[in-house]
Scaffold this motif. Structure first.
Motif, PDB file in Angstrom:
ATOM      1  N   UNK A  91      47.362  49.261  44.559  1.00 58.59           N
ATOM      2  CA  UNK A  91      47.836  48.374  45.634  1.00 58.59           C
ATOM      3  C   UNK A  91      49.197  48.824  46.158  1.00 58.59           C
ATOM      4  N   UNK A  92      50.081  49.273  45.254  1.00 60.30           N
ATOM      5  CA  UNK A  92      51.389  49.774  45.707  1.00 60.30           C
ATOM      6  C   UNK A  92      51.203  50.988  46.611  1.00 60.30           C
ATOM      7  N   UNK A  93      50.245  51.845  46.243  1.00 60.99           N
ATOM      8  CA  UNK A  93      50.000  53.040  47.052  1.00 60.99           C
ATOM      9  C   UNK A  93      49.426  52.668  48.421  1.00 60.99           C
ATOM     10  N   UNK A  94      48.621  51.588  48.453  1.00 58.80           N
ATOM     11  CA  UNK A  94      48.038  51.142  49.709  1.00 58.80           C
ATOM     12  C   UNK A  94      49.062  50.420  50.563  1.00 58.80           C
ATOM     13  N   UNK A 111      51.710  51.278  51.674  1.00 57.16           N
ATOM     14  CA  UNK A 111      52.280  52.121  52.723  1.00 57.16           C
ATOM     15  C   UNK A 111      51.444  52.111  54.000  1.00 57.16           C
ATOM     16  N   UNK A 112      50.153  51.797  53.857  1.00 59.03           N
ATOM     17  CA  UNK A 112      49.287  51.933  55.036  1.00 59.03           C
ATOM     18  C   UNK A 112      48.670  50.639  55.543  1.00 59.03           C
ATOM     19  N   UNK A 113      48.485  49.647  54.651  1.00 65.24           N
ATOM     20  CA  UNK A 113      47.779  48.443  55.101  1.00 65.24           C
ATOM     21  C   UNK A 113      48.764  47.340  55.466  1.00 65.24           C
ATOM     22  N   UNK A 114      48.414  46.561  56.475  1.00 62.81           N
ATOM     23  CA  UNK A 114      49.254  45.426  56.842  1.00 62.81           C
ATOM     24  C   UNK A 114      49.160  44.349  55.772  1.00 62.81           C
TER      25      UNK A 114
END
Lengths: 130, 130
Positions: free
Chosen positions: B121-124, B126-129
């Motif tokens: 989730x931390x990696x995501x 950066x890209x997901x609102x």
């Protein structure tokens, strides 16, 4: 609503189908937390399917514009340093319109290592005095 | 002061020596938290040394009366279901005076899976609102 974002949990794979159960549980946890805008898939290096190019192609066909590959590997050797970059290059070449990100493997994350250490300490709690 | 308790972090092993770096970091974290009464060692199924019987023998020779083996495997297939129990039996037969415990692999622990999910989730993030 189709997913705009994808996560692919990339694991080694094994002969025993039950090998992937923790990966399936992890995918389920993520699906519960991410909501419908994010597709969560598994992919395997060998011995299990789908492979990474197949999982990426499925997410691309499903409408994902950005796909994040998370290598679920604790140890970091040739599979991560050599095999995975080659696979990622192949996926990017096959889907030039899609952003395909590959993040560092879970074994390099401090919080994951800390969770592993805490697990060990909990297990030792049964035998060592405090 | 010699260690009375032992932890053996059991991993698969690989050809690339750098593969084991996360395991070494994990061992270091544990040594910092356990103190001198607990020895922390690595052991590998294949391609790296020491193997499990060697690591157990070293801890036994060092005075450990209770040794806990932690399988640092996320996927749970033949290595954990078949190879590891046979190795543990061999170690117990070689050291009948020592309590040798083998706990469940890290991939079966809810808190570890949760830490893996949080990493994804931390990696995501950066890209997901949000």
């Amino acid at each position: 609503m189709s997913a705009r974002y994808g996560i692919v949990l990339f694991g080694h794979g094994a002969r025993d189908a039950r090998w992937a159960e923790p990966f399936e549980r992890l995918a389920k946890l993520l699906r519960a937390q991410c909501g419908p805008s994010t597709a969560v898939s598994l992919a395997f290096l060998e011995l299990m399917s789908p492979d990474l190019p197949t999982a990426i192609a499925e997410q691309a066909a499903g409408g994902c514009a950005t796909i994040t590959i998370v290598p679920v590997f604790v140890g970091i050797g040739g599979h991560i340093r050599r095999d995975l970059p080659a696979l990622v290059d192949r996926c990017r070449a096959a889907h030039p319109g899609i952003e395909i990100r590959c993040v560092k493997p879970v074994g390099e994350d401090d919080a994951v290592l800390d969770a592993l250490a805490q697990y060990c300490l909990r297990q030792m709690g049964d035998v060592t005095p405090r």
